[in-house]
Design a protein around this motif. Structure first.
Motif, PDB file in Angstrom:
ATOM      1  N   GLN A 110      -8.630  -2.799  -6.293  1.00 37.37           N
ATOM      2  CA  GLN A 110      -8.269  -4.124  -6.819  1.00 37.37           C
ATOM      3  C   GLN A 110      -7.526  -4.937  -5.761  1.00 37.37           C
ATOM      4  OE1 GLN A 110      -8.949  -5.478  -9.779  1.00 37.37           O
ATOM      5  NE2 GLN A 110      -9.939  -3.707 -10.681  1.00 37.37           N
ATOM      6  N   ALA A 111      -6.584  -4.311  -5.084  1.00 37.48           N
ATOM      7  CA  ALA A 111      -5.801  -5.011  -4.066  1.00 37.48           C
ATOM      8  C   ALA A 111      -6.688  -5.467  -2.914  1.00 37.48           C
ATOM      9  CB  ALA A 111      -4.673  -4.098  -3.562  1.00 37.48           C
ATOM     10  N   SER A 112      -7.560  -4.597  -2.465  1.00 35.58           N
ATOM     11  CA  SER A 112      -8.471  -4.939  -1.379  1.00 35.58           C
ATOM     12  C   SER A 112      -9.382  -6.096  -1.770  1.00 35.58           C
ATOM     13  CB  SER A 112      -9.296  -3.708  -1.010  1.00 35.58           C
ATOM     14  OG  SER A 112     -10.172  -4.012   0.033  1.00 35.58           O
ATOM     15  N   ARG A 113      -9.838  -6.087  -3.011  1.00 32.47           N
ATOM     16  CA  ARG A 113     -10.744  -7.126  -3.509  1.00 32.47           C
ATOM     17  C   ARG A 113     -10.120  -8.519  -3.404  1.00 32.47           C
ATOM     18  NH1 ARG A 113     -12.069  -4.959  -8.629  1.00 32.47           N
ATOM     19  NH2 ARG A 113     -13.236  -3.421  -7.458  1.00 32.47           N
ATOM     20  N   VAL A 114      -8.787  -8.614  -3.524  1.00 31.43           N
ATOM     21  CA  VAL A 114      -8.132  -9.929  -3.447  1.00 31.43           C
ATOM     22  C   VAL A 114      -7.479 -10.167  -2.086  1.00 31.43           C
ATOM     23  CG1 VAL A 114      -7.790 -10.071  -5.944  1.00 31.43           C
ATOM     24  CG2 VAL A 114      -5.952  -9.141  -4.501  1.00 31.43           C
ATOM     25  N   GLY A 115      -7.826  -9.330  -1.102  1.00 29.95           N
ATOM     26  CA  GLY A 115      -7.353  -9.568   0.258  1.00 29.95           C
ATOM     27  C   GLY A 115      -6.005  -8.986   0.599  1.00 29.95           C
ATOM     28  N   ALA A 155      19.682   6.727  -3.841  1.00 19.84           N
ATOM     29  CA  ALA A 155      19.120   6.566  -2.494  1.00 19.84           C
ATOM     30  C   ALA A 155      17.605   6.675  -2.625  1.00 19.84           C
ATOM     31  CB  ALA A 155      19.657   7.639  -1.557  1.00 19.84           C
ATOM     32  N   VAL A 156      16.903   5.833  -1.880  1.00 18.93           N
ATOM     33  CA  VAL A 156      15.443   5.791  -1.955  1.00 18.93           C
ATOM     34  C   VAL A 156      14.816   5.788  -0.568  1.00 18.93           C
ATOM     35  CG1 VAL A 156      15.404   4.589  -4.184  1.00 18.93           C
ATOM     36  CG2 VAL A 156      15.409   3.255  -2.072  1.00 18.93           C
ATOM     37  N   ARG A 157      13.559   6.211  -0.534  1.00 16.80           N
ATOM     38  CA  ARG A 157      12.729   6.109   0.668  1.00 16.80           C
ATOM     39  C   ARG A 157      11.637   5.097   0.366  1.00 16.80           C
ATOM     40  NH1 ARG A 157      14.177  11.374   1.447  1.00 16.80           N
ATOM     41  NH2 ARG A 157      12.868  12.270  -0.167  1.00 16.80           N
ATOM     42  N   TYR A 158      11.336   4.248   1.334  1.00 15.94           N
ATOM     43  CA  TYR A 158      10.296   3.230   1.174  1.00 15.94           C
ATOM     44  C   TYR A 158       9.038   3.665   1.906  1.00 15.94           C
ATOM     45  CZ  TYR A 158      14.073   0.324  -0.573  1.00 15.94           C
ATOM     46  OH  TYR A 158      15.115  -0.160  -1.308  1.00 15.94           O
ATOM     47  N   TYR A 159       7.915   3.510   1.209  1.00 14.51           N
ATOM     48  CA  TYR A 159       6.624   3.918   1.736  1.00 14.51           C
ATOM     49  C   TYR A 159       5.654   2.747   1.716  1.00 14.51           C
ATOM     50  CZ  TYR A 159       7.962   8.831   1.104  1.00 14.51           C
ATOM     51  OH  TYR A 159       8.585  10.045   1.174  1.00 14.51           O
ATOM     52  N   ALA A 160       4.682   2.778   2.647  1.00 14.51           N
ATOM     53  CA  ALA A 160       3.610   1.775   2.667  1.00 14.51           C
ATOM     54  C   ALA A 160       2.309   2.469   3.049  1.00 14.51           C
ATOM     55  CB  ALA A 160       3.922   0.658   3.649  1.00 14.51           C
ATOM     56  N   ARG A 161       1.235   1.914   2.535  1.00 14.98           N
ATOM     57  CA  ARG A 161      -0.102   2.405   2.881  1.00 14.98           C
ATOM     58  C   ARG A 161      -0.975   1.184   3.161  1.00 14.98           C
ATOM     59  NH1 ARG A 161      -5.313   3.508   0.654  1.00 14.98           N
ATOM     60  NH2 ARG A 161      -6.155   5.494   1.367  1.00 14.98           N
ATOM     61  N   ARG A 162      -1.598   1.195   4.300  1.00 15.39           N
ATOM     62  CA  ARG A 162      -2.528   0.125   4.642  1.00 15.39           C
ATOM     63  C   ARG A 162      -3.864   0.426   3.970  1.00 15.39           C
ATOM     64  NH1 ARG A 162       0.314  -3.193   7.347  1.00 15.39           N
ATOM     65  NH2 ARG A 162       1.922  -2.415   8.728  1.00 15.39           N
ATOM     66  N   ILE A 163      -4.483  -0.608   3.451  1.00 16.18           N
ATOM     67  CA  ILE A 163      -5.797  -0.459   2.835  1.00 16.18           C
ATOM     68  C   ILE A 163      -6.746  -1.464   3.471  1.00 16.18           C
ATOM     69  CG2 ILE A 163      -4.957   0.439   0.625  1.00 16.18           C
ATOM     70  CD1 ILE A 163      -5.235  -2.415  -0.512  1.00 16.18           C
ATOM     71  N   ALA A 164      -8.011  -1.239   3.313  1.00 21.10           N
ATOM     72  CA  ALA A 164      -8.996  -2.221   3.824  1.00 21.10           C
ATOM     73  C   ALA A 164      -8.841  -3.487   2.998  1.00 21.10           C
ATOM     74  CB  ALA A 164     -10.400  -1.662   3.702  1.00 21.10           C
ATOM     75  N   GLY A 165      -8.573  -4.605   3.659  1.00 26.08           N
ATOM     76  CA  GLY A 165      -8.321  -5.842   2.912  1.00 26.08           C
ATOM     77  C   GLY A 165      -9.270  -6.936   3.272  1.00 26.08           C
TER      78      GLY A 165
END
Length: 165
Positions: A110-115, A155-165
Motif C-alpha cells: 500500500q505504501a509503495s503504491r502511493v509513492g 526507552a525505545v529503539r527506532y527502526y526504518a525499512r526502505r521499500i520500493a516506492g
C-alpha cells in the motif's frame, strides 16, 4: 488439516470496541487507549487493517497525520515522507500464524503504491521486547536511533525499512 488464510480487511467503526480491548491487553507494550482516542487515531490513520474478527490489527500514519506521539514526531523531524507503524497486535490465541508478517507485507504494498519509500516503527528497549526486535530485523528493518521518553519511564529503539516506492 488446511488452515484458511483469513482476509486482511479495513478497520471500520464497528471494530473499535474489539480493537480497544485487544490494544489495552497489551498496554504495557503499546499504550493504553480510551475509546475517543482510538476513534481519533483511526480517523488520522494512513492504513488501519485487521485480520479475522480480530486476530490481529495494525494502525499506521503518514507524515501528514495530526499525531503527537514523541515517536512519530522523532521520525517527522528526520524524514519528509514516511509511514509510521504506531501499533500492531496479534491476539495470544492467533500467534504463530504469520499475521504480523502479512499485515506488514500488505502495508509495504500500500505504501509503495502511493509513492512512500520508508516505513518506520519503534520497539521498546525498556521494558525490553526482544521478540519484536527480532521480528523487525527479520523483515528488513534497521535501527535508526533511540530515545528515552515519557519523563524517563520508557526507552525505545527506532527502526526504518526502505521499500520500493
Amino acid at each position: 488439516m488446511i488452515e484458511v488464510r483469513l482476509p486482511i480487511e479495513r478497520v471500520s467503526p464497528r471494530d473499535e470496541s474489539a480493537i480497544l480491548a485487544l490494544n489495552n491487553e497489551y498496554a504495557a507494550e503499546l499504550s493504553w487507549l480510551e475509546p475517543e482516542r482510538l476513534s481519533f487515531l483511526l480517523g488520522e490513520a494512513f492504513y488501519a487493517r485487521r485480520i479475522g474478527t480480530l486476530e490481529a490489527f495494525i494502525i499506521t500514519f503518514d507524515q501528514d497525520a495530526s499525531y503527537d506521539s514523541p515517536n512519530f514526531l522523532w521520525f517527522r523531524e528526520r524524514y519528509p515522507r514516511f509511514v509510521y507503524v504506531d501499533r500492531v497486535v496479534v491476539a495470544a490465541a492467533a500467534r504463530g500464524r504469520g499475521h504480523a508478517r502479512r499485515l506488514y507485507e500488505d502495508l509495504f504494498e500500500q505504501a509503495s503504491r502511493v509513492g512512500q519509500a520508508i516505513v518506520t516503527c519503534e520497539v521498546n528497549a525498556e521494558p525490553p521486547n526482544p521478540a519484536s526486535d527480532a521480528f523487525h530485523a527479520a523483515i528488513g528493518f534497521a535501527e535508526e536511533g533511540d530515545a528515552v521518553i515519557h519523563g524517563g519511564r520508557k526507552a525505545v529503539r527506532y527502526y526504518a525499512r526502505r521499500i520500493a516506492g
